[in-house]
Design a protein around this motif. Structure first.
Motif, mmCIF file in Angstrom:
data_model
loop_
_atom_site.group_PDB
_atom_site.id
_atom_site.type_symbol
_atom_site.label_atom_id
_atom_site.label_comp_id
_atom_site.label_asym_id
_atom_site.label_seq_id
_atom_site.Cartn_x
_atom_site.Cartn_y
_atom_site.Cartn_z
ATOM 1 N N ARG A 61 0.829 -1.209 0.000
ATOM 2 C CA ARG A 61 0.000 0.000 0.000
ATOM 3 C C ARG A 61 0.861 1.256 0.000
ATOM 4 O O ARG A 61 0.560 2.229 -0.708
ATOM 5 C CB ARG A 61 -0.946 0.003 1.193
ATOM 6 N N ARG A 62 1.948 1.236 0.761
ATOM 7 C CA ARG A 62 2.805 2.409 0.858
ATOM 8 C C ARG A 62 3.535 2.685 -0.463
ATOM 9 O O ARG A 62 3.830 3.845 -0.798
ATOM 10 C CB ARG A 62 3.820 2.200 1.988
ATOM 11 N N ALA A 85 8.109 6.031 -3.476
ATOM 12 C CA ALA A 85 8.927 5.309 -4.443
ATOM 13 C C ALA A 85 9.772 4.235 -3.768
ATOM 14 O O ALA A 85 10.199 4.376 -2.622
ATOM 15 C CB ALA A 85 9.831 6.293 -5.188
ATOM 16 N N GLY A 86 10.014 3.177 -4.520
ATOM 17 C CA GLY A 86 10.844 2.093 -4.006
ATOM 18 C C GLY A 86 10.404 0.763 -4.581
ATOM 19 O O GLY A 86 9.313 0.654 -5.157
ATOM 20 N N SER A 87 11.264 -0.232 -4.443
ATOM 21 C CA SER A 87 10.932 -1.557 -4.963
ATOM 22 C C SER A 87 11.407 -2.626 -3.990
ATOM 23 O O SER A 87 12.330 -2.404 -3.202
ATOM 24 C CB SER A 87 11.580 -1.775 -6.334
ATOM 25 N N PHE A 88 10.770 -3.774 -4.044
ATOM 26 C CA PHE A 88 11.132 -4.899 -3.189
ATOM 27 C C PHE A 88 10.456 -6.146 -3.712
ATOM 28 O O PHE A 88 9.452 -6.076 -4.433
ATOM 29 C CB PHE A 88 10.708 -4.653 -1.735
ATOM 30 N N ASP A 89 11.002 -7.294 -3.368
ATOM 31 C CA ASP A 89 10.390 -8.583 -3.678
ATOM 32 C C ASP A 89 9.356 -8.861 -2.594
ATOM 33 O O ASP A 89 9.708 -8.974 -1.415
ATOM 34 C CB ASP A 89 11.464 -9.673 -3.706
ATOM 35 N N ASP A 90 8.104 -8.982 -2.990
ATOM 36 C CA ASP A 90 7.014 -9.159 -2.021
ATOM 37 C C ASP A 90 7.218 -10.361 -1.099
ATOM 38 O O ASP A 90 6.705 -10.370 0.027
ATOM 39 C CB ASP A 90 5.681 -9.341 -2.755
ATOM 40 N N VAL A 141 11.261 -6.352 2.185
ATOM 41 C CA VAL A 141 10.037 -5.665 2.595
ATOM 42 C C VAL A 141 10.310 -4.744 3.778
ATOM 43 O O VAL A 141 9.929 -3.564 3.772
ATOM 44 C CB VAL A 141 8.935 -6.685 2.965
ATOM 45 N N ILE A 142 10.997 -5.262 4.800
ATOM 46 C CA ILE A 142 11.233 -4.469 6.000
ATOM 47 C C ILE A 142 12.229 -3.347 5.731
ATOM 48 O O ILE A 142 12.133 -2.253 6.306
ATOM 49 C CB ILE A 142 11.700 -5.380 7.172
ATOM 50 N N ALA A 143 13.187 -3.599 4.813
ATOM 51 C CA ALA A 143 14.132 -2.543 4.437
ATOM 52 C C ALA A 143 13.406 -1.413 3.704
ATOM 53 O O ALA A 143 13.713 -0.227 3.906
ATOM 54 C CB ALA A 143 15.241 -3.118 3.556
ATOM 55 N N TYR A 144 12.444 -1.773 2.866
ATOM 56 C CA TYR A 144 11.663 -0.748 2.163
ATOM 57 C C TYR A 144 10.875 0.108 3.154
ATOM 58 O O TYR A 144 10.803 1.342 3.008
ATOM 59 C CB TYR A 144 10.695 -1.388 1.161
ATOM 60 N N LEU A 145 10.293 -0.528 4.153
ATOM 61 C CA LEU A 145 9.538 0.241 5.149
ATOM 62 C C LEU A 145 10.439 1.247 5.865
ATOM 63 O O LEU A 145 10.004 2.362 6.184
ATOM 64 C CB LEU A 145 8.894 -0.708 6.162
ATOM 65 N N ARG A 146 11.692 0.873 6.085
ATOM 66 C CA ARG A 146 12.628 1.833 6.692
ATOM 67 C C ARG A 146 13.016 2.929 5.706
ATOM 68 O O ARG A 146 12.970 4.127 6.026
ATOM 69 C CB ARG A 146 13.895 1.109 7.177
#
Length: 210
Positions: free
Chosen positions: A128-129, A134-139, A145-150
């Motif tokens: 959702r975020r 902006a950003g990308s990650f493997d779901d 995922v947790i690195a993207y949240l940071r």
């Protein structure tokens, strides 16, 4: 708590005495009583024991109870239902599965369901975020995922480390600390995982729309 403990103990004693009077032998109730004790453990209530490990015939809270405060599971469920996040039904299902497996005495399955709930929730928040940050990650990869949240400002580095520590704690192959039984370890891991979920969903609900 004291009144409930007394009532439960009287019930156990009454069943025993009734069986002795009717048939000369106690009624078989060990299995359902064990089930009840497991259910109580989910609410952080256990049978009291002395320093030698002998049962004292009463129940006590594992940690001090706070009047008027709901359990983590109840608070978490309420926050999840109002979040509108994708995957919430899956998280709720894992919470229920974790409780079911705990009551069945299945430590690994209990912790696995708790871990899946945490990972599913973090992924739903990140997805959702990503619509507005902006950003990308493997779901399917917790680390990404947790690195993207940071990186997107949802959590800071200390919070990332804490959440990752909990995730690792409940992951397969985790070492059971000395002095804890398998079920005690499962209860601790489950509580940590759902507390982490509560932290995430509260933050998500507070920042929705940002």
């Amino acid at each position: 708590m004291a009144a409930a403990s007394t009532t439960l103990q009287r019930t156990k004693s009454t069943i025993y005495e009734f069986g002795q009077r009717v048939s000369g032998t106690p009624l078989t109730y060990d299995e359902p009583w064990a089930d009840l004790e497991l259910c109580l453990q989910l609410d952080n209530i256990v049978g009291a024991k002395d320093e030698y490990g002998q049962a004292l015939g009463r129940f006590v809270p594992i940690e001090p109870a706070i009047d008027g405060v709901q359990t983590v599971d109840d608070d978490l469920t309420s926050e999840l239902k109002r979040s509108g996040l994708t995957g919430v039904d899956g998280v709720l299902s894992m919470i229920e599965e974790s409780a079911t497996e705990f009551k069945a005495g299945n430590k690994n399955a209990c912790l696995n369901a708790a871990r899946v709930a945490l990972q599913t929730l973090a992924r739903g928040i990140a997805v959702r975020r990503r619509l507005t940050h902006a950003g990308s990650f493997d779901d399917d990869k917790w680390g990404q995922v947790i690195a993207y949240l940071r990186k997107s400002g949802f959590i800071d580095k200390n919070e990332e480390d804490g959440l990752t520590g909990v995730y690792t704690f409940v992951s397969p192959g985790s070492h059971v600390p000395l002095g804890l039984s398998d079920l005690e370890f499962a209860r601790l891991g489950r509580t940590l995982a759902f507390s982490a979920c509560y932290f995430l969903i509260k933050a998500a609900n507070a920042t929705e729309g940002e």
